[in-house]
Motif scaffolding. Structure first.
Motif, PDB file in Angstrom:
ATOM      1  N   ASN A 170      45.424  43.476  34.989  1.00 21.51           N
ATOM      2  CA  ASN A 170      44.457  44.450  34.354  1.00 21.51           C
ATOM      3  C   ASN A 170      45.560  45.424  35.139  1.00 21.51           C
ATOM      4  O   ASN A 170      44.807  46.076  35.356  1.00 21.51           O
ATOM      5  CB  ASN A 170      43.463  43.957  33.454  1.00 21.51           C
ATOM      6  CG  ASN A 170      43.962  46.257  32.547  1.00 21.51           C
ATOM      7  OD1 ASN A 170      44.863  46.412  32.553  1.00 21.51           O
ATOM      8  ND2 ASN A 170      42.846  46.048  32.582  1.00 21.51           N
TER       9      ASN A 170
ATOM     10  N   LYS B 204      45.151  36.913  26.817  1.00 25.42           N
ATOM     11  CA  LYS B 204      44.392  35.884  26.295  1.00 25.42           C
ATOM     12  C   LYS B 204      44.256  34.704  27.399  1.00 25.42           C
ATOM     13  O   LYS B 204      44.973  33.703  27.209  1.00 25.42           O
ATOM     14  CB  LYS B 204      44.450  35.604  25.170  1.00 25.42           C
ATOM     15  CG  LYS B 204      43.702  36.676  24.195  1.00 25.42           C
ATOM     16  CD  LYS B 204      44.312  36.565  22.569  1.00 25.42           C
ATOM     17  CE  LYS B 204      43.059  35.885  22.590  1.00 25.42           C
ATOM     18  NZ  LYS B 204      41.625  36.383  22.424  1.00 25.42           N
TER      19      LYS B 204
ATOM     20  N   ASP C 198      39.587  42.132  20.349  1.00 25.40           N
ATOM     21  CA  ASP C 198      41.094  42.248  20.576  1.00 25.40           C
ATOM     22  C   ASP C 198      42.310  41.930  19.406  1.00 25.40           C
ATOM     23  O   ASP C 198      43.236  42.598  19.284  1.00 25.40           O
ATOM     24  CB  ASP C 198      41.896  42.006  22.165  1.00 25.40           C
ATOM     25  CG  ASP C 198      41.682  39.639  21.858  1.00 25.40           C
ATOM     26  OD1 ASP C 198      40.999  39.171  20.852  1.00 25.40           O
ATOM     27  OD2 ASP C 198      42.034  39.643  22.959  1.00 25.40           O
TER      28      ASP C 198
ATOM     29  N   THR D 189      42.050  41.021  31.909  1.00 23.30           N
ATOM     30  CA  THR D 189      42.394  41.320  30.751  1.00 23.30           C
ATOM     31  C   THR D 189      42.743  39.749  30.948  1.00 23.30           C
ATOM     32  O   THR D 189      44.479  39.493  30.814  1.00 23.30           O
ATOM     33  CB  THR D 189      43.636  41.929  30.840  1.00 23.30           C
ATOM     34  OG1 THR D 189      43.596  42.188  32.477  1.00 23.30           O
ATOM     35  CG2 THR D 189      43.040  43.423  30.782  1.00 23.30           C
ATOM     36  N   GLY D 190      42.656  38.737  30.859  1.00 24.48           N
ATOM     37  CA  GLY D 190      43.230  37.552  31.386  1.00 24.48           C
ATOM     38  C   GLY D 190      43.974  36.781  32.735  1.00 24.48           C
ATOM     39  O   GLY D 190      43.019  36.860  33.391  1.00 24.48           O
TER      40      GLY D 190
ATOM     41  N   ASN E 248      49.286  36.477  22.836  1.00 23.53           N
ATOM     42  CA  ASN E 248      49.742  36.874  24.486  1.00 23.53           C
ATOM     43  C   ASN E 248      51.554  36.398  24.426  1.00 23.53           C
ATOM     44  O   ASN E 248      52.034  37.441  25.534  1.00 23.53           O
ATOM     45  CB  ASN E 248      49.435  35.252  24.782  1.00 23.53           C
ATOM     46  CG  ASN E 248      48.651  35.323  25.571  1.00 23.53           C
ATOM     47  OD1 ASN E 248      47.293  36.043  25.394  1.00 23.53           O
ATOM     48  ND2 ASN E 248      47.919  33.656  25.564  1.00 23.53           N
TER      49      ASN E 248
ATOM     50  N   ALA F 120      51.415  41.053  24.949  1.00 18.67           N
ATOM     51  CA  ALA F 120      51.167  41.386  26.308  1.00 18.67           C
ATOM     52  C   ALA F 120      51.494  40.862  26.731  1.00 18.67           C
ATOM     53  O   ALA F 120      51.826  41.696  27.742  1.00 18.67           O
ATOM     54  CB  ALA F 120      49.867  40.396  26.245  1.00 18.67           C
TER      55      ALA F 120
ATOM     56  N   SER G 248      40.601  39.194  25.163  1.00 14.29           N
ATOM     57  CA  SER G 248      41.797  39.995  26.458  1.00 14.29           C
ATOM     58  C   SER G 248      40.924  41.191  27.190  1.00 14.29           C
ATOM     59  O   SER G 248      41.228  41.857  27.961  1.00 14.29           O
ATOM     60  CB  SER G 248      43.136  40.360  25.791  1.00 14.29           C
ATOM     61  OG  SER G 248      43.614  40.948  26.358  1.00 14.29           O
TER      62      SER G 248
END
Length: 623
Positions: free
Chosen positions: A63, A79, A231, A59-60, A183, A186, A162
């Motif tokens: 996560n 990301k 994503d 998840t970049g 982002n 997120a 992501s």
């Protein structure tokens, strides 16, 4: 022993046995060697599966489930992106199109690169959100000034998915803007998941964060098409929006649970909790069904799907538990309210339980209420047990001990209450608890990101107002032109602000003799740049020259390479410059700008290619 002799003596049997053992060892070794390729292939296959699963969970930045005192939330990772060289293409474009020294803008370009580098790893708080919003605002400025169908910088934007970690690349600035906006959503999920939901302040902040995240994903879904990464596809963004709404609804339930936990004998409060819990269960049920559908199920982490299912079962069981508590502690009037609103379809939301024909009338006798409460507790116990079973089936969720603790505590609470109501003569009871109808008194609002709160200034402000000085327009620099005031003045009329426009030229006057034309923009007066000067400032400067000569530089607009109405249409727009929080003034026809710009179309103005004049209507002929 001599070759050919028959082995005799006491050691002969040992030698024979040793030879047989060596033979069996060689056979075992050969069989092992034959099995090694198969084993290696199996190991490689298992390793490949493990790597694939890890990539799916990538998840970049991170996560991880949030650590809190309540049931965990699902945060979305950021990301990731590669470094980008803005300097080379921007310097080249400034030199060729704007006819200025590109190296003189090294400070602005370095500031842009530093801003992009910083937004790759933002802090998980409001400061990080402001950083992403600031970079996004600069992208809007860059889009308006440097990117057009006629001319754009030669850049290639790299971003990693992501959900899967798969890289994607595009030359469109919309991909960069969309990834930054993703982002922002997120980061809102991470902020919401990290809040302490054991206090009212934390619940309020978490609810706001999840609502903002849902707004960011909706904004992407409604304005992006042909996304290059899973994503940012329509299906993924729809699921993520649903997930954030469900988590915001869960926060609403937690907010009501805090004061109600101090008064468990309050029947109206327990009644409201039952409906709110049923609403949360319904929301997570929708999320689970959406996650289980292709193509989302192929790249969404399986643990998310399992957690949504666990939460649906958990909150459905909580709804029955609170309904039982209302039955045990409520008065006759409260129980009548329970019968009208909890066990019957609500007019404000779609029923998720039985139809009207299967609704049971609310009992009024205490003994009947006790039996019905036991029936609800039985459904609560079965629901929590099912949630625990689903929890143990998922390898990732098994590592989340906090989830098991929360569900187990709820199960024990229902078991304890069931034991209080249990009697020895309840062997033949056949009461069946009806479903709890979902209803909420505070539905989550999908709120768009507050990008307009971030006030930024165009880094390339020195190039001039965007209404004129962008790659969408072409011009020719004229001058410096030297003029002397005549009997009738300079012989032109000025209008507008930033830049000031020559609205008319007096025939036979000084301006016409110097080669100035109607429609030229004044960009320099006596060697002083005046692209951003107001009308009154230019007039005052011209009047102050007295009998001396004045030196002017102007730009003459050339035919546009993409005339409006005939050229390629630009994508649909979302926000105007003012709504994005920009400080640079722009004429009405120049906005709104494309905030995303993937596969959307809009109606274009059928007027000419030149920008509108400034709204300042003071038209003065310079004396």
């Amino acid at each position: 022993m001599i070759l050919g002799e028959r082995p005799d003596g006491p050691g002969a049997g040992e030698d024979s046995s040793r030879l047989q053992d060596d033979s069996s060892i060689r056979k075992d070794r050969d069989s092992v060697l034959q099995m090694q390729p198969c084993q290696l292939q199996s190991q490689r296959a298992r390793l490949h599966q493990q790597i694939s699963k890890e990539l799916r969970m990538r998840t970049g930045a991170e996560n991880l489930y949030s650590e809190s005192v309540t049931i965990p939330m699902i945060p979305l990772g950021l990301k990731e992106t590669k470094e980008l060289d803005w300097a080379t293409p921007l310097k080249e474009l400034i030199s060729e199109h704007f006819e200025e020294d590109g190296t003189s803008y090294e400070t602005e370009i370095q500031e842009l690169e530093d801003l992009r580098q910083a937004m790759r790893t933002p802090s998980r708080d409001e400061v990080g959100l402001d950083l992403l919003a600031a970079y996004y605002s600069q992208l809007c400025f860059l889009d308006a000034r440097f990117f057009s169908a006629a001319r754009s910088p030669r850049l290639l934007f790299h971003w990693y998915d992501s959900l899967t970690g798969v890289p994607a690349q595009q030359r469109a600035l919309a991909f960069e803007k969309g990834s930054v906006l993703f982002n922002i959503g997120a980061l809102h999920t991470q902020i919401g998941a990290r809040q302490d939901c054991s206090c009212t302040e934390g619940i309020i902040r978490a609810t706001e964060a999840f609502q903002r995240a849902a707004g960011a994903f909706r904004l992407l879904r409604e304005n992006f098409s042909h996304a290059p990464s899973p994503d940012m596809s329509t299906a993924s963004l729809s699921v993520l929006e649903q997930l954030m709404v469900a988590q915001a609804q869960e926060c609403v339930f937690k907010g009501l649970l805090l004061p109600a936990s101090d008064t468990p004998d309050n029947c109206p409060a327990q009644l409201q909790l039952a409906q709110e819990a049923a609403q949360v269960a319904a929301e997570y049920g929708l999320v689970h069904r959406a996650m289980a559908q292709p193509p989302v199920q192929d790249y969404l982490p399986a643990s998310w799907t399992s957690l949504a299912q666990v939460k649906s079962q958990h909150f459905c069981a909580l709804a029955h538990h609170h309904a039982a508590m209302a039955l045990c502690e409520g008065s006759s009037a409260d129980k009548g309210e329970l019968s009208r609103h909890v066990f019957q379809p609500s007019t404000t939301c779609e029923p998720q339980g039985p139809t009207a024909s299967s609704i049971q009338k609310m009992p009024q006798h205490p003994e009947e209420c006790r039996k019905l409460a036991k029936a609800h507790l039985k459904r609560a116990i079965l629901g929590q047990e099912e949630a625990l079973r689903l929890h143990t089936l998922c390898r990732v969720l098994r590592k989340v001990d906090l989830l098991q603790v929360v569900v187990t505590q709820a199960l024990q609470c229902s078991l304890a209450k069931y034991s209080e109501l249990e009697r020895e003569d309840d062997f033949f009871e056949a009461v069946e608890a009806p479903d709890i109808q979902p209803k909420t008194h505070q539905a989550p609002e999908v709120r768009m990101p507050s990008l307009s709160q971030m006030k930024v200034t165009d880094l390339f402000h020195r190039l001039g107002p965007l209404s004129v000085f962008s790659t969408k327009n072409r011009w020719r620099l004229v001058g410096p032109v030297h003029m002397t005031r005549g009997e009738g003045g300079f012989g032109f009329t000025l209008r507008g602000d930033s830049p000031v426009l020559i609205a008319a030229v007096v025939p036979g006057g000084q301006a016409e003799s110097a080669g100035l034309k109607e429609g030229d923009y004044i960009v320099s007066v006596n060697g002083r740049p005046c692209k951003w000067w107001k009308h009154v400032e230019v007039v005052a400067q011209l009047r102050g020259v007295s009998e001396h000569n004045v030196s002017l530089q102007v730009v003459s607009m050339l035919p546009s390479p993409e005339p409006r109405g005939t050229g390629p249409r630009r994508p649909a727009l979302l926000w105007s410059q003012r709504e994005c929080g920009f400080e640079t003034a722009m004429p009405a026809r120049a906005r709104p700008w494309p905030i995303l710009g993937w596969g959307r179309k809009t109606k274009q103005s059928k007027t000419g290619c030149h920008p509108d004049f400034c709204t300042n209507r003071n038209c003065v002929t310079c004396p």
